[in-house]
Design an enzyme around this catalytic site. Structure first.
Site, PDB file in Angstrom:
ATOM      1  N   ARG A  24       0.796  -1.206  -0.080  1.00  0.00           N
ATOM      2  CA  ARG A  24       0.009   0.179  -0.068  1.00  0.00           C
ATOM      3  C   ARG A  24       0.937   1.232   0.053  1.00  0.00           C
ATOM      4  O   ARG A  24       0.354   2.437  -0.702  1.00  0.00           O
ATOM      5  CB  ARG A  24      -1.026   0.163   1.265  1.00  0.00           C
ATOM      6  CG  ARG A  24      -1.962  -0.908   1.383  1.00  0.00           C
ATOM      7  CD  ARG A  24      -2.744  -1.070   2.415  1.00  0.00           C
ATOM      8  NE  ARG A  24      -3.858  -1.991   2.602  1.00  0.00           N
ATOM      9  CZ  ARG A  24      -3.595  -2.902   3.424  1.00  0.00           C
ATOM     10  NH1 ARG A  24      -2.575  -2.853   4.338  1.00  0.00           N
ATOM     11  NH2 ARG A  24      -4.657  -3.905   3.378  1.00  0.00           N
ATOM     12  N   CYS A  47      -7.854 -20.503  13.474  1.00  0.00           N
ATOM     13  CA  CYS A  47      -8.962 -20.290  14.619  1.00  0.00           C
ATOM     14  C   CYS A  47     -10.397 -21.002  14.015  1.00  0.00           C
ATOM     15  O   CYS A  47     -11.005 -21.551  15.026  1.00  0.00           O
ATOM     16  CB  CYS A  47      -9.172 -18.900  15.057  1.00  0.00           C
ATOM     17  SG  CYS A  47      -7.541 -18.217  15.729  1.00  0.00           S
TER      18      CYS A  47
END
Length: 461
Positions: A24, A47
């Site tokens: 970016r 997770c």
């Protein structure tokens, strides 16, 4: 002028967050970004594996936040099935092995070590037998999902370890209809809680139909005539099993860093400064599950393997490599989990950790409810709070309860980060309405009781 080269070891949360943030800030002609990932997956949610296995969410594709092709389309040269086998910081290069087995050296201007963590596997007979499953990556999740098949009703599953991974896998297997036994070597499940709070979890798990055996040291995985796992043996008993799941936690994966002479902490994690630069190195950075970070409560470094931290580390590294400036000040050790409808949360220090840090403290435990007691659906909740003697500084909070309990720990996490005392906490302006909370929120009830305990202790002295 040639573009500088940012080289990343590891294509998951920390590594690819660092790559994305740096991209970016810098164009490809200013900064070349080259990343190596040894597995078949990138930027995925480990997770989410228990919830995929349990049939709550789809997988594995749904657990991938961004594919390798999507990273490449953003100007990040991500190479899958490619393993880094050595780091040479003096020459600013790494040795790489591709999927065909060929090896070569690749140079860098900035190196990011994001090698993650490795699951603990006890060195016992039968541990590598078919039918013994880890839960570290999406390949592990797929293998376990396939082992359960379309109808797992009545299958005998033994989960070794009752930490976060173990209890989440126990829930997943219960959801699939398995008969679940959890074996934990410690005196209570959830060693991330104090034993008195772990006892509440133990009782609740048994009430949910999960046989939970504590003080159980696993000595062998038993195998059948076909060589597959058929049970688990402890020093006291044998437990038949159609499949075995390992939920023993993780350790930093820092073999490459250690061999390269990079500094490691007490738990084996890489040591960095607040900018996530490896200590003593000008152009080597590290983040994610392979690092130790500052504990803002104890003032010591800790290893805490969480995707939330890993993504923040990557953002910090990418900003700094991209020409900006960012820091990761530290953590207070917040974590939340659940097993069926039981929510489990903690932040800050446990009693043992407070003692290790040389802190003198008082503790209080209160019982409350998630809503006003008269409102339908109010569920019980236990809150334990640690406060420093004399000063009253909040040191830690643990919460075990039903719906509405777990995320209350965030209030305590903010208070810990701000260095608040328990007395200051009692004045917090928290939201109240009968469907959401009693007039006094359970965390504030605990803070009031802790304030009284600190004052009584001062008077007694």
């Amino acid at each position: 002028m040639a573009a500088r080269r940012m080289l990343i070891i590891g294509g998951d949360a920390a590594g690819m967050s660092a790559a994305s943030q740096a991209r970016r800030l810098k164009r490809p002609d200013e900064l070349e970004i080259l990343a190596f990932e040894r597995s078949a997956f990138t930027s995925y949610s480990a997770c989410g594996i228990p919830y995929w296995v349990g049939g709550v969410v789809d997988g594995p594709d749904a657990l991938v936040a961004r594919t390798a092709a999507e990273h490449r389309a953003r100007g990040i040269d991500l190479r899958m099935h490619t393993e880094v086998t050595a780091i040479d910081t003096a020459a600013q290069r790494v040795r790489v092995r591709d999927r065909e087995g060929g090896e070569r050296w690749e140079g860098y201007d900035e190196l990011v070590v994001a090698t993650g963590a490795r699951p603990l596997r006890p060195d016992i007979p039968g541990i590598d037998a078919p039918g013994v499953h880890g839960v570290q990556n999406l390949d592990d999740g797929r293998a376990l999902h396939e082992a359960l098949g379309k109808d797992a009703e009545g299958l005998r599953a033994v989960v070794v370890g009752a930490g976060y991974i173990g209890v989440e896998m126990a829930e997943a297997l219960v959801n699939r209809g398995c008969r679940v036994t959890v074996l934990e070597q410690a005196e209570q499940p959830m060693s991330t809680l104090d034993p008195d709070m772990g006892r509440i979890v133990h009782e609740a798990m048994c009430g949910l139909g999960i046989r939970t055996v504590t003080g159980a040291e696993v000595t062998e995985v038993l195998t059948g005539d076909d060589g597959r796992a058929a049970g688990v043996r402890t020093r006291e008993e044998e437990y038949p099993a159609d499949l075995v799941v390992l939920g023993l936690g993780v350790r930093p994966e820092t073999r490459l860093a250690r061999e390269a002479g990079l500094p490691l902490g007490a738990s084996g994690g890489l040591l960095t400064d607040l900018a996530m630069r490896v200590r003593g190195e000008e152009n080597v950075w590290a983040g994610g599950d392979c690092v130790e970070v500052l504990d803002l409560v104890s003032g010591r470094t800790r290893h805490i393997a969480l995707g939330t931290h890993a993504n923040k580390h990557g953002q910090v590294i990418g900003s700094n490599v991209g020409g900006g400036y960012a820091t990761f000040p530290g953590v207070v050790g917040t974590a939340v989990s659940k097993v069926c409808d039981l929510e489990i949360a903690r932040t800050g220090l446990l009693e043992a950790q407070a003692r290790q840090a040389g802190l003198d403290f008082v503790t209080v435990t209160i019982e409350s409810t998630s809503r006003a007691g008269y409102y339908p659906g109010a569920r019980p909740m236990t809150v334990k709070m640690l406060a420093e003697r004399r000063t009253g500084r909040l040191l830690g909070v643990q919460i075990v309860g039903r719906e509405g309990a777990g995320k209350r720990v965030d209030v305590a996490a903010v208070a810990l980060t701000a260095g608040m005392t328990v007395e200051q906490m009692t004045a917090l302006d928290l939201g109240y309405a009968p469907p959401f909370s009693p007039v006094w929120d359970p965390v504030l009830v605990a803070a009031r009781k802790a304030t009284g305990a600190v004052a009584a202790d001062v008077r007694a002295r």
